[in-house]
Design a protein around this motif. Structure first.
Motif, short mmCIF file in Angstrom:
data_model
loop_
_atom_site.label_atom_id
_atom_site.label_comp_id
_atom_site.label_asym_id
_atom_site.label_seq_id
_atom_site.Cartn_x
_atom_site.Cartn_y
_atom_site.Cartn_z
N PRO A 50 0.84 -1.21 0.00
CA PRO A 50 0.00 0.00 0.00
C PRO A 50 0.87 1.26 0.00
N LEU A 51 0.41 2.24 -0.74
CA LEU A 51 1.12 3.51 -0.82
C LEU A 51 0.68 4.43 0.31
N ASP A 52 1.57 5.31 0.72
CA ASP A 52 1.22 6.30 1.73
C ASP A 52 0.24 7.30 1.12
N LYS A 53 -0.66 7.75 1.95
CA LYS A 53 -1.61 8.76 1.49
C LYS A 53 -0.87 10.06 1.23
N ALA A 54 -1.29 10.74 0.19
CA ALA A 54 -0.67 12.02 -0.15
C ALA A 54 -1.09 13.07 0.87
N VAL A 55 -0.13 13.88 1.28
CA VAL A 55 -0.40 14.94 2.23
C VAL A 55 -0.75 16.19 1.43
N PRO A 56 -1.95 16.71 1.61
CA PRO A 56 -2.30 17.92 0.84
C PRO A 56 -1.47 19.11 1.31
N VAL A 57 -1.02 19.87 0.35
CA VAL A 57 -0.23 21.07 0.65
C VAL A 57 -1.18 22.25 0.73
N PRO A 58 -1.15 22.97 1.83
CA PRO A 58 -2.06 24.13 1.92
C PRO A 58 -1.64 25.21 0.93
N PRO A 59 -2.60 25.90 0.37
CA PRO A 59 -2.24 26.97 -0.57
C PRO A 59 -1.53 28.10 0.16
N ARG A 60 -0.69 28.79 -0.58
CA ARG A 60 0.04 29.92 0.01
C ARG A 60 -0.91 31.07 0.30
N VAL A 61 -0.64 31.73 1.39
CA VAL A 61 -1.42 32.91 1.73
C VAL A 61 -0.67 34.12 1.15
N LEU A 62 -1.32 34.82 0.26
CA LEU A 62 -0.70 35.98 -0.35
C LEU A 62 -0.97 37.22 0.47
N GLU A 63 0.08 37.96 0.71
CA GLU A 63 -0.06 39.20 1.45
C GLU A 63 -0.13 40.34 0.45
N PRO A 64 -1.10 41.22 0.58
CA PRO A 64 -1.16 42.35 -0.36
C PRO A 64 0.05 43.26 -0.16
N TRP A 65 0.57 43.74 -1.27
CA TRP A 65 1.74 44.60 -1.23
C TRP A 65 1.29 46.03 -1.48
N ALA A 66 1.86 46.96 -0.78
CA ALA A 66 1.44 48.35 -0.92
C ALA A 66 1.72 48.85 -2.34
N ASP A 67 2.88 48.53 -2.88
CA ASP A 67 3.24 48.94 -4.23
C ASP A 67 3.02 47.74 -5.14
N ASP A 68 1.96 47.77 -5.95
CA ASP A 68 1.64 46.62 -6.78
C ASP A 68 2.17 46.75 -8.21
N SER A 69 3.13 47.64 -8.43
CA SER A 69 3.67 47.78 -9.78
C SER A 69 4.65 46.64 -10.06
N LEU A 70 4.72 46.26 -11.32
CA LEU A 70 5.62 45.19 -11.72
C LEU A 70 7.04 45.70 -11.96
N MET A 71 7.15 46.97 -12.30
CA MET A 71 8.46 47.52 -12.68
C MET A 71 9.09 48.30 -11.54
N LYS A 72 10.41 48.30 -11.55
CA LYS A 72 11.15 49.15 -10.63
C LYS A 72 11.09 50.58 -11.15
N PRO A 73 11.32 51.56 -10.31
CA PRO A 73 11.26 52.94 -10.79
C PRO A 73 12.36 53.21 -11.83
N ILE A 74 12.01 54.05 -12.80
CA ILE A 74 12.93 54.37 -13.89
C ILE A 74 13.85 55.50 -13.43
N GLU A 75 15.13 55.41 -13.82
CA GLU A 75 16.11 56.41 -13.42
C GLU A 75 15.75 57.77 -14.01
N PRO A 76 16.04 58.86 -13.29
CA PRO A 76 15.69 60.20 -13.78
C PRO A 76 16.39 60.56 -15.09
N GLU A 77 17.64 60.14 -15.29
CA GLU A 77 18.33 60.50 -16.53
C GLU A 77 17.72 59.80 -17.75
N VAL A 78 17.16 58.59 -17.55
CA VAL A 78 16.49 57.90 -18.64
C VAL A 78 15.13 58.55 -18.91
#
Length: 182
Positions: free
Chosen positions: A57-85
């Motif tokens: 007999p095989l061992d029963k699979a242990v369910p992995v709990p889903p990750r709890v996502l914490e909301p981030w204050a800054d939800d932008s995907l990009m880093k800030p662009i340099e002023p000279e650019v």
């Protein structure tokens, strides 16, 4: 793709393989024994041990709990662009400012522009700067061996004697319309 997908695919492949062995291995070995194949008895014993392992007999699979996502204050995907650019785009008065901005922005690697990998094509090479190995000295490597053995030390030598014009033979000048011997 996530690790869970690969783990599930590996498990399904292992189950399919196990089921195939359980259905087809012993009949194939017994058929070979009827045809009097050599050393088949040892293989039948090994197959019975394998099938015994598969029936445990095989061992029963242990369910992995889903990750709890914490909301981030800054939800932008990009880093800030340099002023000279940014100044290339907003501070210019002549034509072509957008092209210069895009070229300057394209010179930076994705891990300098983005907080995390946004597409799967960035998986290879992400944060590669941290793991770079210093370049070897090519003078000690293969380049030096090729240079020392393949290339001549002095300039080009004269052509071999067999490349010269044959002695006593006629020289002819031919083109696609005629052939004149001189």
């Amino acid at each position: 793709m996530s690790h869970a997908f690969y783990a599930d695919a590996w498990g399904r492949a292992a189950r399919r393989q196990r089921n195939w062995y359980m259905e087809n291995l012993m009949p194939a070995l017994l058929n070979a024994k009827e045809k009097q194949a050599r050393e088949i008895d040892a293989m039948i014993e090994q197959a019975q041990e394998l099938l015994g392992i598969y029936k445990e007999p095989l061992d029963k699979a242990v369910p992995v709990p889903p990750r709890v996502l914490e909301p981030w204050a800054d939800d932008s995907l990009m880093k800030p662009i340099e002023p000279e650019v940014l100044n290339l785009l907003y501070g210019a008065t002549e034509k072509g400012a957008a092209e210069r901005y895009l070229k300057a922005r394209n010179k930076k690697s994705p891990d300098d522009k983005y907080v995390f990998r946004a597409v799967t094509s960035w998986d290879y090479g992400w944060q590669q700067k941290q793991s770079r190995v210093r370049a070897r000295d090519v003078n000690r490597g293969r380049c030096a061996i090729l240079r020392d053995t393949f290339y001549r030390k002095n300039n080009l030598g004269p052509d071999p004697r067999h490349y010269s014009i044959p002695a006593g033979g006629e020289v002819s000048i031919c083109n696609e319309y005629s052939c004149d011997a001189s």
